[in-house]
Design a protein around this motif. Structure first.
Motif, PDB file in Angstrom:
ATOM      1  N   PRO A 199       0.816  -1.234   0.000  1.00  0.00           N
ATOM      2  CA  PRO A 199       0.000   0.000   0.000  1.00  0.00           C
ATOM      3  C   PRO A 199       0.845   1.278   0.000  1.00  0.00           C
ATOM      4  O   PRO A 199       0.514   2.232  -0.690  1.00  0.00           O
ATOM      5  CB  PRO A 199      -0.826  -0.114   1.277  1.00  0.00           C
ATOM      6  N   TRP A 200       1.895   1.294   0.801  1.00  0.00           N
ATOM      7  CA  TRP A 200       2.772   2.478   0.794  1.00  0.00           C
ATOM      8  C   TRP A 200       4.179   2.044   1.151  1.00  0.00           C
ATOM      9  O   TRP A 200       4.376   1.063   1.861  1.00  0.00           O
ATOM     10  CB  TRP A 200       2.273   3.561   1.766  1.00  0.00           C
ATOM     11  N   THR A 201       5.158   2.781   0.618  1.00  0.00           N
ATOM     12  CA  THR A 201       6.562   2.495   0.935  1.00  0.00           C
ATOM     13  C   THR A 201       7.293   3.822   1.110  1.00  0.00           C
ATOM     14  O   THR A 201       6.954   4.820   0.469  1.00  0.00           O
ATOM     15  CB  THR A 201       7.248   1.688  -0.191  1.00  0.00           C
ATOM     16  N   VAL A 202       8.290   3.789   1.988  1.00  0.00           N
ATOM     17  CA  VAL A 202       9.090   4.984   2.256  1.00  0.00           C
ATOM     18  C   VAL A 202      10.509   4.714   1.776  1.00  0.00           C
ATOM     19  O   VAL A 202      11.049   3.630   2.003  1.00  0.00           O
ATOM     20  CB  VAL A 202       9.093   5.314   3.769  1.00  0.00           C
ATOM     21  N   SER A 203      11.099   5.689   1.097  1.00  0.00           N
ATOM     22  CA  SER A 203      12.501   5.585   0.680  1.00  0.00           C
ATOM     23  C   SER A 203      13.124   6.967   0.851  1.00  0.00           C
ATOM     24  O   SER A 203      12.434   7.918   1.263  1.00  0.00           O
ATOM     25  CB  SER A 203      12.593   5.154  -0.784  1.00  0.00           C
ATOM     26  N   ALA A 204      14.400   7.085   0.491  1.00  0.00           N
ATOM     27  CA  ALA A 204      15.059   8.392   0.597  1.00  0.00           C
ATOM     28  C   ALA A 204      14.356   9.411  -0.301  1.00  0.00           C
ATOM     29  O   ALA A 204      14.398  10.613  -0.048  1.00  0.00           O
ATOM     30  CB  ALA A 204      16.527   8.258   0.194  1.00  0.00           C
ATOM     31  N   ALA A 205      13.679   8.908  -1.342  1.00  0.00           N
ATOM     32  CA  ALA A 205      13.003   9.825  -2.277  1.00  0.00           C
ATOM     33  C   ALA A 205      11.708  10.379  -1.692  1.00  0.00           C
ATOM     34  O   ALA A 205      11.197  11.398  -2.151  1.00  0.00           O
ATOM     35  CB  ALA A 205      12.720   9.107  -3.586  1.00  0.00           C
ATOM     36  N   GLY A 206      11.131   9.695  -0.706  1.00  0.00           N
ATOM     37  CA  GLY A 206       9.873  10.166  -0.125  1.00  0.00           C
ATOM     38  C   GLY A 206       8.895   9.027   0.115  1.00  0.00           C
ATOM     39  O   GLY A 206       9.291   7.896   0.407  1.00  0.00           O
ATOM     40  N   LEU A 207       7.614   9.337  -0.018  1.00  0.00           N
ATOM     41  CA  LEU A 207       6.544   8.372   0.262  1.00  0.00           C
ATOM     42  C   LEU A 207       5.866   7.988  -1.045  1.00  0.00           C
ATOM     43  O   LEU A 207       5.421   8.858  -1.801  1.00  0.00           O
ATOM     44  CB  LEU A 207       5.520   9.016   1.208  1.00  0.00           C
ATOM     45  N   ARG A 208       5.807   6.680  -1.304  1.00  0.00           N
ATOM     46  CA  ARG A 208       5.096   6.180  -2.484  1.00  0.00           C
ATOM     47  C   ARG A 208       3.776   5.564  -2.029  1.00  0.00           C
ATOM     48  O   ARG A 208       3.753   4.626  -1.206  1.00  0.00           O
ATOM     49  CB  ARG A 208       5.952   5.154  -3.226  1.00  0.00           C
ATOM     50  N   LEU A 209       2.682   6.084  -2.554  1.00  0.00           N
ATOM     51  CA  LEU A 209       1.363   5.515  -2.285  1.00  0.00           C
ATOM     52  C   LEU A 209       0.971   4.693  -3.506  1.00  0.00           C
ATOM     53  O   LEU A 209       0.863   5.243  -4.621  1.00  0.00           O
ATOM     54  CB  LEU A 209       0.341   6.630  -2.054  1.00  0.00           C
ATOM     55  N   ALA A 210       0.776   3.398  -3.312  1.00  0.00           N
ATOM     56  CA  ALA A 210       0.322   2.568  -4.438  1.00  0.00           C
ATOM     57  C   ALA A 210      -1.068   3.021  -4.847  1.00  0.00           C
ATOM     58  O   ALA A 210      -1.846   3.502  -4.012  1.00  0.00           O
ATOM     59  CB  ALA A 210       0.283   1.105  -4.021  1.00  0.00           C
ATOM     60  N   ALA A 211      -1.406   2.846  -6.111  1.00  0.00           N
ATOM     61  CA  ALA A 211      -2.748   3.219  -6.576  1.00  0.00           C
ATOM     62  C   ALA A 211      -3.815   2.498  -5.771  1.00  0.00           C
ATOM     63  O   ALA A 211      -4.883   3.035  -5.508  1.00  0.00           O
ATOM     64  CB  ALA A 211      -2.882   2.891  -8.055  1.00  0.00           C
ATOM     65  N   VAL A 226      -0.107   6.126   7.855  1.00  0.00           N
ATOM     66  CA  VAL A 226       1.336   6.122   7.566  1.00  0.00           C
ATOM     67  C   VAL A 226       2.034   6.845   8.717  1.00  0.00           C
ATOM     68  O   VAL A 226       1.696   7.988   9.018  1.00  0.00           O
ATOM     69  CB  VAL A 226       1.638   6.847   6.223  1.00  0.00           C
ATOM     70  N   PRO A 227       2.983   6.188   9.397  1.00  0.00           N
ATOM     71  CA  PRO A 227       3.603   6.844  10.555  1.00  0.00           C
ATOM     72  C   PRO A 227       4.492   8.016  10.156  1.00  0.00           C
ATOM     73  O   PRO A 227       5.076   8.015   9.074  1.00  0.00           O
ATOM     74  CB  PRO A 227       4.429   5.721  11.201  1.00  0.00           C
ATOM     75  N   ALA A 228       4.584   8.979  11.054  1.00  0.00           N
ATOM     76  CA  ALA A 228       5.438  10.151  10.797  1.00  0.00           C
ATOM     77  C   ALA A 228       6.903   9.742  10.840  1.00  0.00           C
ATOM     78  O   ALA A 228       7.277   8.846  11.586  1.00  0.00           O
ATOM     79  CB  ALA A 228       5.163  11.225  11.835  1.00  0.00           C
ATOM     80  N   ARG A 229       7.701  10.372  10.026  1.00  0.00           N
ATOM     81  CA  ARG A 229       9.159  10.196  10.034  1.00  0.00           C
ATOM     82  C   ARG A 229       9.794  11.469  10.569  1.00  0.00           C
ATOM     83  O   ARG A 229       9.218  12.549  10.399  1.00  0.00           O
ATOM     84  CB  ARG A 229       9.663   9.987   8.605  1.00  0.00           C
ATOM     85  N   PRO A 230      11.010  11.370  11.150  1.00  0.00           N
ATOM     86  CA  PRO A 230      11.666  12.597  11.613  1.00  0.00           C
ATOM     87  C   PRO A 230      11.765  13.607  10.465  1.00  0.00           C
ATOM     88  O   PRO A 230      12.161  13.242   9.356  1.00  0.00           O
ATOM     89  CB  PRO A 230      13.056  12.115  12.045  1.00  0.00           C
ATOM     90  N   GLY A 231      11.364  14.826  10.737  1.00  0.00           N
ATOM     91  CA  GLY A 231      11.466  15.891   9.736  1.00  0.00           C
ATOM     92  C   GLY A 231      10.248  16.044   8.845  1.00  0.00           C
ATOM     93  O   GLY A 231      10.150  16.999   8.086  1.00  0.00           O
ATOM     94  N   TRP A 232       9.315  15.139   8.932  1.00  0.00           N
ATOM     95  CA  TRP A 232       8.119  15.226   8.081  1.00  0.00           C
ATOM     96  C   TRP A 232       7.105  16.209   8.697  1.00  0.00           C
ATOM     97  O   TRP A 232       6.078  15.809   9.238  1.00  0.00           O
ATOM     98  CB  TRP A 232       7.458  13.861   7.920  1.00  0.00           C
ATOM     99  N   ALA A 267       9.048  17.856  -0.136  1.00  0.00           N
ATOM    100  CA  ALA A 267       7.736  18.425   0.171  1.00  0.00           C
ATOM    101  C   ALA A 267       7.222  17.930   1.525  1.00  0.00           C
ATOM    102  O   ALA A 267       6.584  18.678   2.268  1.00  0.00           O
ATOM    103  CB  ALA A 267       6.751  18.077  -0.933  1.00  0.00           C
ATOM    104  N   LEU A 268       7.517  16.667   1.848  1.00  0.00           N
ATOM    105  CA  LEU A 268       7.068  16.123   3.139  1.00  0.00           C
ATOM    106  C   LEU A 268       7.732  16.852   4.306  1.00  0.00           C
ATOM    107  O   LEU A 268       7.220  16.851   5.426  1.00  0.00           O
ATOM    108  CB  LEU A 268       7.378  14.625   3.208  1.00  0.00           C
TER     109      LEU A 268
END
Ligand SMILES: Cc1cc2nc3c(=O)[nH]c(=O)nc-3n(C[C@H](O)[C@H](O)[C@H](O)COP(=O)(O)OP(=O)(O)OC[C@H]3O[C@@H](n4cnc5c(N)ncnc54)[C@H](O)[C@@H]3O)c2cc1C
Length: 292
Positions: A58-70, A80-86, A176-177
């Motif tokens: 459903p969703w994945t986090v990487s260095a690029a940001g947050l990917r939400l699957a269609a 989706v849990p908060a990440r430091p700096g978001w 943006a996050l």
């Protein structure tokens, strides 16, 4: 409602099967959560191609940001849990709550279905536009292309989807996050569909992004190198909408009222982030050895 013209529902398990299902043909349509598809007659349809059997994460986090699957259910976006700096993280929940539906609908309605339905009140469109979201689109010929969501939704119920194309994911960039955001939503009734949704985002480098959805047939996005004055932002939105898509009109609000509440919200989000940002800059500790 029952769609009594449907003769087959095809579960697909990989991209090759999806391409072979010919979703671009006039009688075949992609099925995601089904909350819109099954809410009105679809007399032209004979076949539905079920995307949920692809079992995308459903969703994945990487260095690029947050990917939400269609196929990510809208309700899961809020989880989706908060990440430091978001700093923009509260916007996920705010936009999920902007989808005016019961928890049962939010649990099955998908991110991709919401963006592809392209209603002006598309809450996932609002989220993606606020955070510079980009859609990944899979063509039936095996091609892949990317498009900002602000350009993907082109009108009320209209998108830039080509025949046979499927939305694979919405990518929200890390930059943006990390921005600070402000959010204003207005509807005619307390539990009504969004009639105006305004967001602002102030990035770490000071750049400022203002987005209007729900009040216009398609998203309107304005960008500034630094926070604008409220007067300038209000004037810019007034001009951009007048010269662009115009104010939307339906049972959820007249255009004049939408313009009035939207411009008030624009002033609100700009004041919230602009003045807050300036106060925080003033509160920065002085450089060691610098003037006090
Ligand atoms: C009670 C209720 C309240 C609602 N409130 C709102 C609201 O406040 N705001 C709002 O915007 N909508 C609202 N809706 C409409 C709709 O339910 C949502 O837009 C929902 O997010 C659609 O997602 P879905 O997964 O159910 O899409 P589906 O119904 O499965 O599909 C919708 C359309 O998108 C296409 N599609 C789906 N996924 C993809 C994909 N990955 N690639 C290409 N095409 C695709 C389908 O072929 C179909 O044409 C509401 C619906 C109900 C029943």
């Amino acid at each position: 409602m029952d769609l009594n013209t449907i003769e087959a529902i095809i579960p697909v398990r990989d991209r090759a099967a999806l391409a072979a299902a010919h979703t671009g043909a006039g009688t075949t349509s992609v099925l995601a959560g089904g909350t819109w598809l099954f809410s009105c007659e679809q007399p032209h349809l004979r076949t539905l191609v079920d995307l949920t059997t692809l079992e995308w994460q459903p969703w994945t986090v990487s260095a690029a940001g947050l990917r939400l699957a269609a196929t990510c259910p809208v309700a899961e976006v809020a989880a989706v849990p908060a990440r430091p700096g978001w700093s923009a993280h509260p916007l996920l929940r705010q936009c999920v709550r902007a989808l005016l539906a019961s928890f049962k609908v939010r649990a099955v309605a998908t991110v991709g279905g919401n963006v592809c339905t392209a209603l002006p009140a598309g809450a996932m469109t609002s989220l993606a536009v606020a955070l510079d979201g980009v859609v990944e689109l899979w063509g039936a010929d095996g091609s892949t292309r990317h498009l900002p969501v602000a350009e993907f939704v082109v009108g009320d119920g209209r998108t830039a989807l080509r025949p046979g194309e499927v939305l694979r994911a919405v990518d929200l960039p890390e930059r943006a996050l990390r921005g600070r955001t402000a959010f204003r939503r207005t509807s005619l009734q307390r539990l009504g569909r969004s009639a105006s949704l305004v967001t602002a985002r102030r990035d770490a480098d000071g750049t400022f992004t203002l987005a209007v959805t729900a009040a216009t047939p398609r998203p309107v996005v304005l960008r500034y190198p630094a926070a604008p004055s409220t007067a300038r932002a209000v004037q810019d939105v007034r001009t951009a909408v007048a010269e662009g898509p115009g104010w939307f009109s339906d049972v959820h609000g007249d255009p004049d009222w939408r313009r009035a509440v939207t411009l008030r919200s624009v002033a609100g989000v700009v004041a919230e982030l602009g003045e807050l940002g300036e106060l925080e800059e003033l509160a920065e500790p002085a450089e060691p050895g610098g003037a006090s």
